[in-house]
Write an enzyme that holds these catalytic residues in place. Sequence first.
Site, PDB file in Angstrom:
ATOM      1  N   GLY A  31      -6.757  -5.354  -1.782  1.00 20.33           N
ATOM      2  CA  GLY A  31      -5.625  -6.040  -1.988  1.00 20.33           C
ATOM      3  C   GLY A  31      -5.110  -5.946  -3.214  1.00 20.33           C
ATOM      4  N   HIS A  37      -1.585   2.479  -3.128  1.00 20.17           N
ATOM      5  CA  HIS A  37      -2.214   1.981  -1.904  1.00 20.17           C
ATOM      6  C   HIS A  37      -1.305   2.667  -0.928  1.00 20.17           C
ATOM      7  CE1 HIS A  37      -4.385  -1.183  -4.333  1.00 20.17           C
ATOM      8  NE2 HIS A  37      -5.467  -0.487  -3.626  1.00 20.17           N
ATOM      9  N   GLY A 149      -9.257   6.634  -2.550  1.00 21.16           N
ATOM     10  CA  GLY A 149      -8.592   7.220  -3.626  1.00 21.16           C
ATOM     11  C   GLY A 149      -9.621   8.018  -4.365  1.00 21.16           C
ATOM     12  N   LYS A 151      -9.245   8.241  -7.578  1.00 19.38           N
ATOM     13  CA  LYS A 151      -9.367   7.539  -8.948  1.00 19.38           C
ATOM     14  C   LYS A 151     -10.798   6.936  -9.010  1.00 19.38           C
ATOM     15  CE  LYS A 151      -7.819   3.468  -9.872  1.00 19.38           C
ATOM     16  NZ  LYS A 151      -9.221   2.779 -10.319  1.00 19.38           N
ATOM     17  N   VAL A 178      -2.424   8.099  -7.990  1.00 23.05           N
ATOM     18  CA  VAL A 178      -0.856   7.825  -8.274  1.00 23.05           C
ATOM     19  C   VAL A 178      -0.890   7.416  -9.638  1.00 23.05           C
ATOM     20  CG1 VAL A 178       0.949   6.756  -7.597  1.00 23.05           C
ATOM     21  CG2 VAL A 178      -0.438   7.549  -5.790  1.00 23.05           C
TER      22      VAL A 178
END
Length: 282
Positions: A31, A37, A149, A151, A178
């Site tokens: 969340g 996301h 992701g 990251k 991103v």
Amino acid sequence: MIVVHSKQELAEQIAEWRLHDEHVALVPTMGSLHAGHVALVDLAREHAERVVVSIFVNPTQFGDGEDFDDYPRTLERDKRLLKKTTADLIFAPDVKTMYPFGLEMATSVSVPRLTENFCGASRPGHFDGVTTVVARLFTLVLPDVAVFGQKDYQQQLVIRHMTEDLNFPIKIITGETVRADDGLALSSRNSYLSGEERAAAPVLYETLCSTGQELQNGRRNFAELEADALERLGNAGFEVDYYSIRRALNMEIPDRDCDDLVVLAAARLGATRLIDNIVVTT
Ligand code: PAF
């Protein structure tokens, strides 16, 4: 967009999609969603007719003294954000739903070796919590593909390993990081940064890019490049947890002639721990 909290509702909806031969993609999250996301949802949608986003702040991946209690929980805001995307369903279970026997009695999934270094060393038990919850999400959603992701580079490698080792018939897809306009990788934890820390934070990505450039220019003394980066980050106020040039494939120590590298970093600005990485193909 449908929001469900129970396994039963989730199973019913997925069964209905399966009846129509629709493929399902899963985007697991905790969340506090942001544009990173949303990009993962868009990527998931390219691979399946239906996209499930799970929202669950997973207690088993937080260590003692970490930010489990403070982790931002913004379900209403997350729902509004996802409504504007191509997500079909939010699965937002509570702890009892994910761990019906309680945390002490929970069956755990653990990947050795790959989880021992880097984030695994500074956050003992973290990856056991991640693989344990992701395995549960996989068996509940039974997706065709799951998207993570870049990251969290080590996380996506660990999940790829678990998926292959446990024969989950799921394709793992890694979505690009991103970034904010100044290069800082988007993260729910960026909200912890003070104004001054936020101003310094892009130096992490700038440093990764400089290392990447040096590698592209043919510099191969990895230890020296890492030392340069540590100095630059220290001067900018970071307390570095790790900064390392590794083989992209498995995060092992590369030979001088290795062409596919990843530069991995984790560093604290005040109380906030930031992680980032870049893949460098020379
Ligand atoms: O990357 C995250 O947000 C979490 O580690 C994940 C994969 C959702 C598991 O809780």
